[in-house]
Design an enzyme around this catalytic site. Structure first.
Site, mmCIF file in Angstrom:
data_model
loop_
_atom_site.group_PDB
_atom_site.id
_atom_site.type_symbol
_atom_site.label_atom_id
_atom_site.label_comp_id
_atom_site.label_asym_id
_atom_site.label_seq_id
_atom_site.Cartn_x
_atom_site.Cartn_y
_atom_site.Cartn_z
ATOM 1 N N GLY A 164 0.796 -1.219 0.000
ATOM 2 C CA GLY A 164 0.000 0.000 0.000
ATOM 3 C C GLY A 164 0.824 1.263 0.000
ATOM 4 O O GLY A 164 1.879 1.360 -0.637
ATOM 5 N N ILE A 165 0.346 2.244 0.740
ATOM 6 C CA ILE A 165 1.021 3.537 0.803
ATOM 7 C C ILE A 165 2.401 3.402 1.437
ATOM 8 O O ILE A 165 3.357 4.061 1.013
ATOM 9 C CB ILE A 165 0.153 4.558 1.564
ATOM 10 C CG1 ILE A 165 -1.047 4.940 0.692
ATOM 11 C CG2 ILE A 165 0.957 5.797 1.924
ATOM 12 C CD1 ILE A 165 -2.039 5.851 1.363
ATOM 13 N N ASP A 206 7.185 -5.321 14.699
ATOM 14 C CA ASP A 206 5.810 -5.277 15.173
ATOM 15 C C ASP A 206 5.767 -4.167 16.208
ATOM 16 O O ASP A 206 6.322 -4.317 17.300
ATOM 17 C CB ASP A 206 5.404 -6.627 15.778
ATOM 18 C CG ASP A 206 3.971 -6.632 16.300
ATOM 19 O OD1 ASP A 206 3.343 -5.553 16.370
ATOM 20 O OD2 ASP A 206 3.474 -7.717 16.636
ATOM 21 N N ASN A 254 3.699 4.775 9.660
ATOM 22 C CA ASN A 254 2.622 4.462 8.731
ATOM 23 C C ASN A 254 1.762 3.284 9.194
ATOM 24 O O ASN A 254 0.589 3.203 8.834
ATOM 25 C CB ASN A 254 3.223 4.149 7.352
ATOM 26 C CG ASN A 254 2.205 3.624 6.376
ATOM 27 O OD1 ASN A 254 1.326 4.346 5.917
ATOM 28 N ND2 ASN A 254 2.294 2.332 6.044
ATOM 29 N N SER A 305 -5.161 10.901 9.103
ATOM 30 C CA SER A 305 -6.359 10.743 8.292
ATOM 31 C C SER A 305 -7.285 11.929 8.498
ATOM 32 O O SER A 305 -7.257 12.576 9.556
ATOM 33 C CB SER A 305 -7.076 9.459 8.710
ATOM 34 O OG SER A 305 -8.381 9.402 8.208
ATOM 35 N N TYR A 344 -11.035 4.433 15.396
ATOM 36 C CA TYR A 344 -10.068 4.943 14.420
ATOM 37 C C TYR A 344 -10.018 6.472 14.471
ATOM 38 O O TYR A 344 -8.938 7.074 14.460
ATOM 39 C CB TYR A 344 -10.445 4.465 13.022
ATOM 40 C CG TYR A 344 -9.424 4.815 11.959
ATOM 41 C CD1 TYR A 344 -8.325 3.995 11.732
ATOM 42 C CD2 TYR A 344 -9.544 5.970 11.189
ATOM 43 C CE1 TYR A 344 -7.384 4.311 10.767
ATOM 44 C CE2 TYR A 344 -8.612 6.288 10.222
ATOM 45 C CZ TYR A 344 -7.533 5.457 10.007
ATOM 46 O OH TYR A 344 -6.599 5.779 9.057
ATOM 47 N N LYS A 403 -6.706 8.701 15.623
ATOM 48 C CA LYS A 403 -6.029 9.662 14.755
ATOM 49 C C LYS A 403 -6.101 11.081 15.321
ATOM 50 O O LYS A 403 -5.150 11.869 15.159
ATOM 51 C CB LYS A 403 -6.612 9.613 13.349
ATOM 52 C CG LYS A 403 -6.300 8.304 12.609
ATOM 53 C CD LYS A 403 -4.795 8.055 12.469
ATOM 54 C CE LYS A 403 -4.483 6.854 11.599
ATOM 55 N NZ LYS A 403 -3.033 6.605 11.461
ATOM 56 N N THR A 449 -6.296 0.839 -1.364
ATOM 57 C CA THR A 449 -5.368 -0.089 -0.728
ATOM 58 C C THR A 449 -6.161 -1.172 -0.009
ATOM 59 O O THR A 449 -7.388 -1.126 0.067
ATOM 60 C CB THR A 449 -4.474 0.627 0.302
ATOM 61 O OG1 THR A 449 -5.308 1.100 1.382
ATOM 62 C CG2 THR A 449 -3.736 1.816 -0.308
ATOM 63 N N MET A 479 -6.234 -1.492 3.120
ATOM 64 C CA MET A 479 -6.801 -0.823 4.293
ATOM 65 C C MET A 479 -8.198 -0.281 4.004
ATOM 66 O O MET A 479 -9.068 -0.264 4.875
ATOM 67 C CB MET A 479 -5.876 0.331 4.704
ATOM 68 C CG MET A 479 -6.298 1.046 5.955
ATOM 69 S SD MET A 479 -5.604 0.280 7.417
ATOM 70 C CE MET A 479 -5.790 1.620 8.597
#
Length: 312
Positions: free
Chosen positions: A15-16, A62, A89, A166, A222, A226, A255, A257
């Site tokens: 992904g990103i 991790d 990320n 985000s 989420y 953020k 992605t 995600m």
């Protein structure tokens, strides 16, 4: 002789994150691509090598495992001696999409608004356990990896920390005006108070009191994670004046995600984080970038549903 620039990217195997690694390496940066999964990380390195990028190496990480973080820190200490760029990320979304087709047919995350919460009950679930894991990863583990690597960033002539955030961290999603003001007032906010706010949220989440106390009602954990990360970014920028610490919303990218929904490619989404990682020494610190443009941590305008770009 030009000194090498060293960067670590968490969650860099796809992904990103993968695109951030590729674009940094294309700019001559020596990149340590990290991933929880050893084989996936090594596969990502192979893809970059095939593209002619040999200045990328893999290290397992991790961010929820203190021993894994300690192993990475030791690697940087012994093999590199310092770090110039940290891009945080790695993240968890904290939800389960039960009906993938209906989710995509409804517009993906564009439909995930609090006003639609009653329409999403059969499409999206957010179990408490996943919400707690989301906060532990996106906020607490990100804090741990950051603070573990700061001693190695300090010797750098141009240290940078980039937190991938985000639009879901925008305070416009919170319905408690007092809480919004508290999270916005960075001069009086502390890390201890952020911890208290997260504990308060988790208590209300478990008790079913999100609406009563003005929390976000959809992708709740989420959004709180953020918003907390954004506040932490500003606190870190103030604490470490020699380090440029910023957060970047990459855009609603297609992605894993986002369940392969979105408005832009991962390659396009990586442009903002890479630009901020390579800011000149007189660049801003403690700010929020929407893509490559500086934006507000708390929107005062109504959200344009067609422009919602929630996830990295």
């Amino acid at each position: 002789m030009v000194a090498l620039i060293y960067a670590i990217v968490t969650g860099g195997n796809k992904g990103i994150g993968f695109e951030i690694c590729r674009q940094l390496a294309s700019n001559g940066v020596k990149v340590i691509l990290t991933s929880r999964n050893q084989s996936r990380g090594e596969e990502a390195i192979e893809k970059l090598n095939v593209c002619g990028l040999s200045n990328v190496v893999f290290h397992q990480l991790d961010i929820n495992d203190p021993s894994s973080i300690a192993c990475l820190v030791k690697f940087v200490q012994t093999q590199l001696g310092k770090l110039d760029i940290l891009i945080n990320n790695a993240a968890e979304i904290g939800i389960i999409i039960h009906d993938d087709k209906e989710f995509k047919d409804g517009g993906g995350f564009v439909q995930v608004l609090d006003e639609n919460v009653h329409l999403l009950t059969n499409i999206i679930k957010e179990p408490y356990e996943l919400g707690e894991k989301c906060l532990n990863t996106n906020y607490y583990a990100t804090k741990t990896i950051t603070e573990s690597l700061i001693p190695l960033l300090q010797p750098s002539k141009s240290p940078r920390i980039v937190n991938v955030t985000s639009t879901y961290g925008d305070l416009c999603w919170f319905h408690n005006e007092t809480l919004k003001e508290e999270l916005q007032s960075i001069d009086s906010l502390t890390e201890e108070r952020i911890d208290e706010i997260i504990r308060w949220f988790l208590t209300d989440f478990k008790a079913g009191k999100l609406q009563k106390n003005g929390w976000p009602l959809t992708t709740s954990a989420y959004k709180v994670s953020k918003a907390a990360l954004n506040a932490y970014t500003r606190l870190m920028a103030r604490k470490y004046e020699n380090i440029l610490v910023n957060c970047v919303h990459p855009g609603y990218a297609i992605t894993d995600m986002t369940s392969q929904t979105g408005f832009i490619t991962a390659e396009e989404g990586a442009k903002g984080p890479v630009m901020v990682a390579l800011l000149p020494d007189n660049g801003p610190s403690g700010v929020y970038f929407d893509g490559t443009q500086i934006a507000s941590f708390s929107s005062t305008r109504l959200v344009d549903k067609k422009q919602i770009a929630p996830l990295s």
